[in-house]
Design an enzyme around this catalytic site. Structure first.
Site, PDB file in Angstrom:
ATOM      1  N   SER A 162      12.938  15.845  26.028  1.00 52.43           N
ATOM      2  CA  SER A 162      11.517  16.174  26.198  1.00 52.43           C
ATOM      3  C   SER A 162      11.432  17.167  27.359  1.00 52.43           C
ATOM      4  O   SER A 162      12.393  17.289  28.135  1.00 52.43           O
ATOM      5  CB  SER A 162      10.756  14.892  26.569  1.00 52.43           C
ATOM      6  OG  SER A 162       9.459  15.164  27.047  1.00 52.43           O
ATOM      7  N   TYR A 175       9.849   6.814  31.203  1.00 57.07           N
ATOM      8  CA  TYR A 175      10.073   7.826  30.158  1.00 57.07           C
ATOM      9  C   TYR A 175      10.826   9.023  30.748  1.00 57.07           C
ATOM     10  O   TYR A 175      11.798   9.520  30.167  1.00 57.07           O
ATOM     11  CB  TYR A 175       8.720   8.252  29.574  1.00 57.07           C
ATOM     12  CG  TYR A 175       8.795   9.177  28.361  1.00 57.07           C
ATOM     13  CD1 TYR A 175       8.931   8.656  27.072  1.00 57.07           C
ATOM     14  CD2 TYR A 175       8.691  10.564  28.496  1.00 57.07           C
ATOM     15  CE1 TYR A 175       8.972   9.486  25.962  1.00 57.07           C
ATOM     16  CE2 TYR A 175       8.734  11.399  27.389  1.00 57.07           C
ATOM     17  CZ  TYR A 175       8.866  10.857  26.125  1.00 57.07           C
ATOM     18  OH  TYR A 175       8.915  11.697  25.024  1.00 57.07           O
TER      19      TYR A 175
HETATM   20  N1  LIG Z   1       5.272  13.788  20.332  1.00 57.41           N
HETATM   21  C1  LIG Z   1       5.543  14.340  21.483  1.00 57.41           C
HETATM   22  O1  LIG Z   1       4.668  14.892  22.149  1.00 57.41           O
HETATM   23  C2  LIG Z   1       6.942  14.385  22.026  1.00 57.41           C
HETATM   24  C3  LIG Z   1       7.242  15.303  23.060  1.00 57.41           C
HETATM   25  C4  LIG Z   1       8.546  15.357  23.544  1.00 57.41           C
HETATM   26  C5  LIG Z   1       9.517  14.521  23.021  1.00 57.41           C
HETATM   27  N2  LIG Z   1       9.191  13.640  22.028  1.00 57.41           N
HETATM   28  C6  LIG Z   1      10.253  12.790  21.486  1.00 57.41           C
HETATM   29  O2  LIG Z   1      10.425  13.097  20.134  1.00 57.41           O
HETATM   30  C7  LIG Z   1      10.975  11.972  19.444  1.00 57.41           C
HETATM   31  C8  LIG Z   1      10.210  11.730  18.154  1.00 57.41           C
HETATM   32  O3  LIG Z   1       8.879  11.343  18.456  1.00 57.41           O
HETATM   33  P1  LIG Z   1       7.623  11.683  17.515  1.00 57.41           P
HETATM   34  O4  LIG Z   1       6.782  12.630  18.256  1.00 57.41           O
HETATM   35  O5  LIG Z   1       8.088  12.047  16.160  1.00 57.41           O
HETATM   36  O6  LIG Z   1       6.866  10.252  17.526  1.00 57.41           O
HETATM   37  P2  LIG Z   1       6.698   9.154  16.375  1.00 57.41           P
HETATM   38  O7  LIG Z   1       6.174   7.949  17.068  1.00 57.41           O
HETATM   39  O8  LIG Z   1       5.918   9.702  15.256  1.00 57.41           O
HETATM   40  O9  LIG Z   1       8.187   8.923  15.842  1.00 57.41           O
HETATM   41  C9  LIG Z   1       9.124   8.133  16.523  1.00 57.41           C
HETATM   42  C10 LIG Z   1       9.845   7.294  15.489  1.00 57.41           C
HETATM   43  O10 LIG Z   1      10.850   6.499  16.151  1.00 57.41           O
HETATM   44  C11 LIG Z   1      10.834   5.221  15.564  1.00 57.41           C
HETATM   45  N3  LIG Z   1      11.421   4.225  16.474  1.00 57.41           N
HETATM   46  C12 LIG Z   1      10.872   3.742  17.620  1.00 57.41           C
HETATM   47  N4  LIG Z   1      11.666   2.807  18.146  1.00 57.41           N
HETATM   48  C13 LIG Z   1      12.746   2.711  17.330  1.00 57.41           C
HETATM   49  C14 LIG Z   1      13.918   1.911  17.356  1.00 57.41           C
HETATM   50  N5  LIG Z   1      14.118   0.976  18.321  1.00 57.41           N
HETATM   51  N6  LIG Z   1      14.835   2.075  16.386  1.00 57.41           N
HETATM   52  C15 LIG Z   1      14.625   2.975  15.386  1.00 57.41           C
HETATM   53  N7  LIG Z   1      13.521   3.739  15.295  1.00 57.41           N
HETATM   54  C16 LIG Z   1      12.592   3.604  16.265  1.00 57.41           C
HETATM   55  C17 LIG Z   1       9.367   4.959  15.281  1.00 57.41           C
HETATM   56  O11 LIG Z   1       9.145   3.911  14.336  1.00 57.41           O
HETATM   57  C18 LIG Z   1       8.897   6.301  14.780  1.00 57.41           C
HETATM   58  O12 LIG Z   1       9.024   6.452  13.394  1.00 57.41           O
HETATM   59  C19 LIG Z   1      10.946  10.827  20.458  1.00 57.41           C
HETATM   60  O13 LIG Z   1      12.220  10.673  21.025  1.00 57.41           O
HETATM   61  C20 LIG Z   1       9.963  11.317  21.504  1.00 57.41           C
HETATM   62  O14 LIG Z   1      10.179  10.729  22.763  1.00 57.41           O
HETATM   63  C21 LIG Z   1       7.931  13.555  21.521  1.00 57.41           C
END
Ligand SMILES: NC(=O)c1ccc[n+]([C@@H]2O[C@H](COP(=O)([O-])OP(=O)(O)OC[C@H]3O[C@@H](n4cnc5c(N)ncnc54)[C@H](O)[C@@H]3O)[C@@H](O)[C@H]2O)c1
Length: 286
Positions: A162, A175
């Site tokens: 991130s 985080y």
């Molecule tokens: N959305 C943002 O703004 C953002 C920004 C920077 C980084 N990220 C990172 O991107 C990645 C994806 O996030 P996203 O935005 O698609 O959010 P999201 O919540 O839509 O997707 C995350 C997925 O991870 C799954 N998950 C959570 N815990 C889990 C576990 N213990 N085992 C297996 N699966 C699990 C969830 O069920 C979900 O489907 C994450 O690592 C997040 O930290 C997101």
């Protein structure tokens, strides 16, 4: 083994393992890699977690991802697995590689978000965050690397960090710590795995338009000045964190970078920390 009829594209014939693939960025990565010729091993927890206040993905979401990959005429193995449980990842990979024949690309993408100052957050929330967002990424690598090495064809591991893996933000120290850890893990693994022609890079998105941020918890975090902030209020604050005039980036923007890192276009790129941040790293605002 064939990964689907008429495999063409930038990752044609390859097999990708993606965690958190039920929705959001993980689903987007699955579809993008599939569209470019890869078969997919998709895993997700598909269930709630105590420290997470927004709804997580469901088994139906994971099945929808699988159907969407098949609609692209690519093969998919979708399994419920928890990145907190190494054995569940090993089982999913064992099933997936038995079915699809090989492993080339790993996207350690599963993650959660919760918030609170250090004074507010208790140890359970800290533990859950580190267990999923950092140790879960380690377990994803731990389970995958033997297949990549045994395949003898090199590979590409992409760890989703991130902007918070390169810059700090208040009210989410757990985080920030986990995502900084992911950045370090990618760099350390890049050194260890280079002799096997396995590349390891991290991607660093700013706010991405997914369920993780489009929820009341995030709206309140970004707009503590408002009693009942909504999407538009969040958009305004979110836009101010970057240089480019956008409210946030789309999952597809991150998938484009992931595809690049997965493909031979990036064959000599390893140990890189690649921002997809609309310039957020150059601003003072968090
Ligand atoms: N959305 C943002 O703004 C953002 C920004 C920077 C980084 N990220 C990172 O991107 C990645 C994806 O996030 P996203 O935005 O698609 O959010 P999201 O919540 O839509 O997707 C995350 C997925 O991870 C799954 N998950 C959570 N815990 C889990 C576990 N213990 N085992 C297996 N699966 C699990 C969830 O069920 C979900 O489907 C994450 O690592 C997040 O930290 C997101």
């Amino acid at each position: 083994m064939s990964t689907g009829p008429m495999s063409t594209g930038r990752v044609a014939g390859k097999v990708a393992f993606i965690t958190g693939a039920a929705r959001g960025q993980g689903r987007s990565h699955a579809l993008r890699l599939a569209a470019e010729g890869a078969a997919i091993i998709a895993v997700d927890l598909c269930g709630p977690l105590p420290s997470v206040e927004y709804p997580l993905a469901t088994a139906e979401d994971l099945a929808d991802t699988a159907r969407a990959v098949e609609d692209l005429d690519r093969r998919v193995v979708a399994v419920q697995a928890d990145v907190r449980d190494l054995a569940s990842l090993e089982r999913a990979l064992s099933l997936g590689v038995a079915e699809l024949g090989r492993l080339d690309i790993v996207s350690a993408n599963a993650g959660i978000l919760s918030s609170g100052s250090l004074a507010e957050l208790g140890e359970p929330a800290w533990r859950e965050m580190i267990d999923i967002n950092l140790s879960g990424v380690w377990r994803t690598c731990k389970a995958s690397i033997p297949y990549l090495i045994d395949g003898g064809r090199g590979g590409s591991i992409i760890l989703t960090s991130s902007v918070a893996g390169l810059k700090s933000y208040p009210n989410m120290a757990h985080y920030v710590a986990a995502k900084h850890g992911v950045t370090g893990l990618a760099r350390a693994l890049a050194i260890e795995l280079a002799p096997h022609r396995i590349r390891v890079n991290s991607v660093h998105p700013t706010q991405v338009d997914t369920d993780m941020i489009q929820n009341d918890v995030m709206y309140r975090l970004f707009r503590p000045d408002l009693a009942n902030p909504g999407r538009a209020d969040f958009a305004e604050a979110s836009r101010a964190t970057g240089l480019l005039p956008v409210d946030w980036v789309e999952a597809a923007d991150v998938s484009s970078v992931l595809l690049f890192l997965a493909s031979d276009d990036a064959r000599y790129i390893t140990g890189a920390a690649l921002p997809v941040d609309a310039g957020a790293l150059l601003t003072k605002l968090s």
